[in-house]
Scaffold this motif. Structure first.
Motif, mmCIF file in Angstrom:
data_model
loop_
_atom_site.group_PDB
_atom_site.id
_atom_site.type_symbol
_atom_site.label_atom_id
_atom_site.label_comp_id
_atom_site.label_asym_id
_atom_site.label_seq_id
_atom_site.Cartn_x
_atom_site.Cartn_y
_atom_site.Cartn_z
ATOM 1 N N ALA A 1 -8.363 -7.268 10.559
ATOM 2 C CA ALA A 1 -8.712 -7.655 9.460
ATOM 3 C C ALA A 1 -8.129 -7.076 8.602
ATOM 4 C CB ALA A 1 -9.818 -7.589 9.537
ATOM 5 N N ASP A 2 -8.647 -5.749 8.223
ATOM 6 C CA ASP A 2 -8.426 -5.049 7.139
ATOM 7 C C ASP A 2 -7.216 -4.637 6.612
ATOM 8 O OD1 ASP A 2 -11.246 -4.437 6.622
ATOM 9 O OD2 ASP A 2 -11.609 -2.992 7.116
ATOM 10 N N VAL A 3 -6.181 -4.388 7.650
ATOM 11 C CA VAL A 3 -4.598 -3.736 8.482
ATOM 12 C C VAL A 3 -4.005 -4.876 7.085
ATOM 13 C CG1 VAL A 3 -3.039 -3.172 8.911
ATOM 14 C CG2 VAL A 3 -4.886 -1.957 10.197
ATOM 15 N N ARG A 4 -3.992 -5.552 8.108
ATOM 16 C CA ARG A 4 -3.767 -7.243 7.605
ATOM 17 C C ARG A 4 -3.685 -7.520 5.793
ATOM 18 N NH1 ARG A 4 -0.694 -10.380 9.747
ATOM 19 N NH2 ARG A 4 -1.311 -10.205 11.442
ATOM 20 N N ALA A 5 -4.574 -7.678 5.096
ATOM 21 C CA ALA A 5 -5.716 -7.597 4.223
ATOM 22 C C ALA A 5 -4.742 -6.727 2.844
ATOM 23 C CB ALA A 5 -7.124 -7.279 3.890
ATOM 24 N N VAL A 6 -4.414 -5.878 3.706
ATOM 25 C CA VAL A 6 -3.679 -4.094 2.688
ATOM 26 C C VAL A 6 -2.477 -5.248 2.486
ATOM 27 C CG1 VAL A 6 -2.325 -1.926 3.096
ATOM 28 C CG2 VAL A 6 -5.140 -2.409 3.162
ATOM 29 N N TRP A 7 -1.233 -5.512 3.669
ATOM 30 C CA TRP A 7 -0.169 -5.830 3.457
ATOM 31 C C TRP A 7 -0.402 -7.472 2.977
ATOM 32 C CZ3 TRP A 7 3.919 -4.128 4.757
ATOM 33 C CH2 TRP A 7 5.138 -4.973 4.849
ATOM 34 N N GLU A 8 -0.800 -8.040 3.026
ATOM 35 C CA GLU A 8 -0.989 -9.174 2.220
ATOM 36 C C GLU A 8 -1.268 -8.838 0.760
ATOM 37 O OE1 GLU A 8 -4.186 -12.644 3.749
ATOM 38 O OE2 GLU A 8 -2.714 -12.502 5.313
ATOM 39 N N ASP A 9 -1.624 -8.434 0.338
ATOM 40 C CA ASP A 9 -1.795 -7.399 -1.122
ATOM 41 C C ASP A 9 -0.750 -7.275 -1.320
ATOM 42 O OD1 ASP A 9 -3.542 -7.375 -3.483
ATOM 43 O OD2 ASP A 9 -2.990 -5.246 -3.149
ATOM 44 N N ALA A 10 0.310 -6.269 -0.595
ATOM 45 C CA ALA A 10 1.691 -5.777 -0.773
ATOM 46 C C ALA A 10 2.499 -7.133 -1.172
ATOM 47 C CB ALA A 10 1.605 -4.669 0.373
ATOM 48 N N VAL A 11 2.435 -7.785 -0.133
ATOM 49 C CA VAL A 11 3.575 -8.775 0.107
ATOM 50 C C VAL A 11 2.804 -9.568 -0.952
ATOM 51 C CG1 VAL A 11 3.865 -11.421 1.134
ATOM 52 C CG2 VAL A 11 3.569 -9.005 2.215
ATOM 53 N N ALA A 12 1.799 -10.084 -1.940
ATOM 54 C CA ALA A 12 1.759 -10.785 -2.748
ATOM 55 C C ALA A 12 1.904 -10.449 -4.346
ATOM 56 C CB ALA A 12 0.372 -11.202 -2.843
ATOM 57 N N ALA A 13 2.087 -8.852 -4.479
ATOM 58 C CA ALA A 13 2.576 -8.233 -5.380
ATOM 59 C C ALA A 13 3.535 -8.630 -6.481
ATOM 60 C CB ALA A 13 2.291 -6.455 -4.827
ATOM 61 N N ARG A 14 3.741 -7.599 -7.624
ATOM 62 C CA ARG A 14 4.892 -8.281 -8.481
ATOM 63 C C ARG A 14 6.204 -7.838 -7.476
ATOM 64 N NH1 ARG A 14 3.144 -6.363 -12.134
ATOM 65 N NH2 ARG A 14 4.384 -4.667 -12.460
ATOM 66 N N ALA A 15 7.138 -7.893 -7.719
ATOM 67 C CA ALA A 15 8.665 -7.107 -7.151
ATOM 68 C C ALA A 15 8.881 -5.954 -8.347
ATOM 69 C CB ALA A 15 10.131 -8.156 -7.263
ATOM 70 N N TRP A 16 9.461 -4.758 -7.640
ATOM 71 C CA TRP A 16 10.570 -3.939 -8.896
ATOM 72 C C TRP A 16 11.034 -4.559 -9.834
ATOM 73 C CZ3 TRP A 16 9.575 0.376 -10.950
ATOM 74 C CH2 TRP A 16 10.291 1.088 -11.122
ATOM 75 N N GLU A 17 10.780 -4.086 -11.220
ATOM 76 C CA GLU A 17 11.700 -5.160 -11.724
ATOM 77 C C GLU A 17 12.657 -4.090 -13.281
ATOM 78 O OE1 GLU A 17 8.281 -6.661 -14.241
ATOM 79 O OE2 GLU A 17 8.506 -8.709 -12.973
ATOM 80 N N GLY A 18 12.278 -2.837 -12.207
ATOM 81 C CA GLY A 18 13.152 -1.741 -13.304
ATOM 82 C C GLY A 18 14.087 -1.571 -12.983
ATOM 83 N N PRO A 19 15.294 -0.650 -12.906
ATOM 84 C CA PRO A 19 16.633 -0.444 -12.333
ATOM 85 C C PRO A 19 16.334 0.598 -10.652
ATOM 86 C CG PRO A 19 15.770 1.428 -13.815
ATOM 87 C CD PRO A 19 15.246 0.470 -13.691
ATOM 88 N N ARG A 20 17.292 0.284 -10.024
ATOM 89 C CA ARG A 20 16.955 1.716 -8.702
ATOM 90 C C ARG A 20 17.168 2.517 -8.899
ATOM 91 N NH1 ARG A 20 21.628 0.193 -5.350
ATOM 92 N NH2 ARG A 20 23.108 0.061 -6.852
ATOM 93 N N VAL A 21 16.866 3.285 -8.688
ATOM 94 C CA VAL A 21 16.515 4.563 -8.446
ATOM 95 C C VAL A 21 16.798 4.964 -6.990
ATOM 96 C CG1 VAL A 21 14.949 4.480 -10.361
ATOM 97 C CG2 VAL A 21 14.112 4.506 -7.926
ATOM 98 N N TRP A 22 17.294 6.361 -6.885
ATOM 99 C CA TRP A 22 16.743 7.132 -5.678
ATOM 100 C C TRP A 22 15.769 7.397 -5.158
ATOM 101 C CZ3 TRP A 22 21.768 8.111 -3.892
ATOM 102 C CH2 TRP A 22 22.918 8.143 -4.121
ATOM 103 N N VAL A 23 15.572 6.817 -3.620
ATOM 104 C CA VAL A 23 14.511 6.757 -2.880
ATOM 105 C C VAL A 23 15.033 7.842 -1.728
ATOM 106 C CG1 VAL A 23 13.119 5.117 -1.501
ATOM 107 C CG2 VAL A 23 14.242 4.466 -3.949
ATOM 108 N N HIS A 24 13.690 8.600 -1.063
ATOM 109 C CA HIS A 24 14.075 9.551 0.247
ATOM 110 C C HIS A 24 14.932 7.758 1.124
ATOM 111 C CE1 HIS A 24 13.388 11.359 3.721
ATOM 112 N NE2 HIS A 24 13.425 12.287 3.525
ATOM 113 N N GLY A 25 13.376 7.376 0.712
ATOM 114 C CA GLY A 25 13.812 6.240 2.297
ATOM 115 C C GLY A 25 12.545 6.750 3.585
#
Length: 298
Positions: free
Chosen positions: A168-192
């Motif tokens: 339940a706690d893991v799903r809550a963390v995930w749902e919080d991330a899914v609901a978060a505002r998207a990245w609005e800045g420029p595309r930056v380098w990401v190791h990935g």
């Protein structure tokens, strides 16, 4: 024998060097444990040979060849950089690259005892990496977007390894991330792909970053997840303070992605316990420890 069945041995590596880079063929060759898509061989004291093994495309090696020489000079930690190119041949019909060797012990076989130093080091590295990428920078097809785009993968990992005591706690963390505002800045380098097998440690702290095959331009939250996946408990808040470029939404996305990555590590560990190809038994405890840190928050 298919390409995927070619046995990569020290003799094969030496033969390829003799054919294409004979001045390096006399150096000592030692296999490096680990690796899946690519197999690594230590070449002397300062070099390594990265052999394409089961990766279906040379894209990952070619990406490292193209971009690591651009990025490495401004990064504050050692990273592997290409030294020589090995091209497909009758002897070995895939790509291989001679890279600089990054000394240290992979974190999945080591530990961090100097947590504050590691948090500061990781924050400094990612601040230097996370700058606006050029228009021609690669864009990932399977990562780099908003967590909501990865819900199928999360669900698969969750169903496979999430224990009832934390589900339940893991799903809550995930749902919080899914609901978060998207990245609005420029595309930056990401190791990935910052997980414990892709960083090295020396004297109890981070000393190098390796395997840039998944490098892309996109949302930095994919790397910020490392605050939980790599760093000891209680240091994530210090990391974000030192990084100083992540707003609340970025931290929400990063924490959800850290949960996703932790579940993946646990699944790889489970596969290893079952003797499945590519499984890594020692990743199970590593993933569960990371997940525990995720659930404790910043």
């Amino acid at each position: 024998m298919t390409d995927a069945e070619i046995e990569i041995t020290a003799d094969l590596v030496r033969d390829l060097l003799q054919e294409q880079h004979p001045d390096l063929a006399g150096l000592t060759i030692r296999e490096v444990a680990g690796g899946w898509g690519n197999q690594m061989w230590r070449l002397g004291d300062e070099l390594a040979v990265r052999m394409q093994r089961v990766d279906p495309t040379p894209e990952f090696q070619l990406k490292e060849r193209r971009w690591l020489p651009v990025l490495a000079p401004r990064l504050p930690l050692p990273v592997p950089t290409p030294v020589r190119f090995g091209e497909p041949s009758e002897r070995f019909p895939k790509h291989w690259t001679v890279m600089s060797w990054v000394p240290g012990e992979p974190l999945d076989h080591g530990s961090i005892s100097r947590g504050d130093d590691a948090a500061d080091t990781l924050a400094g590295f990612l601040r230097a990496l996370h700058v606006k990428a050029p228009a021609e920078a690669p864009i990932a097809t399977d990562r780099g977007g908003h967590p909501r785009d990865c819900s199928d993968g999360f669900e698969n990992f969750f169903q496979a390894v999430a224990h009832d005591d934390v589900a339940a706690d893991v799903r809550a963390v995930w749902e919080d991330a899914v609901a978060a505002r998207a990245w609005e800045g420029p595309r930056v380098w990401v190791h990935g792909d910052l997980h414990p097998a892709n960083v090295v440690v020396t004297d109890g702290t981070l000393s190098g970053i390796i395997d840039f095959g998944d490098l892309f331009a996109g949302d930095p939250a994919w790397d910020l997840a490392a605050a939980w996946v790599l760093l000891p408990a209680g240091t994530a808040s210090r990391f974000f303070e030192m990084y100083a470029q992540a707003d609340e939404a970025a931290i929400q996305r990063a924490r959800g992605l850290a949960a996703l990555k932790s579940l993946f590590l646990m699944l790889m560990g489970q596969n290893g316990d079952r003797g499945l190809p590519g499984g890594k038994p020692h990743w199970g405890p590593v993933g569960r420890a990371a997940l525990d840190r995720v659930l404790k928050g910043v």
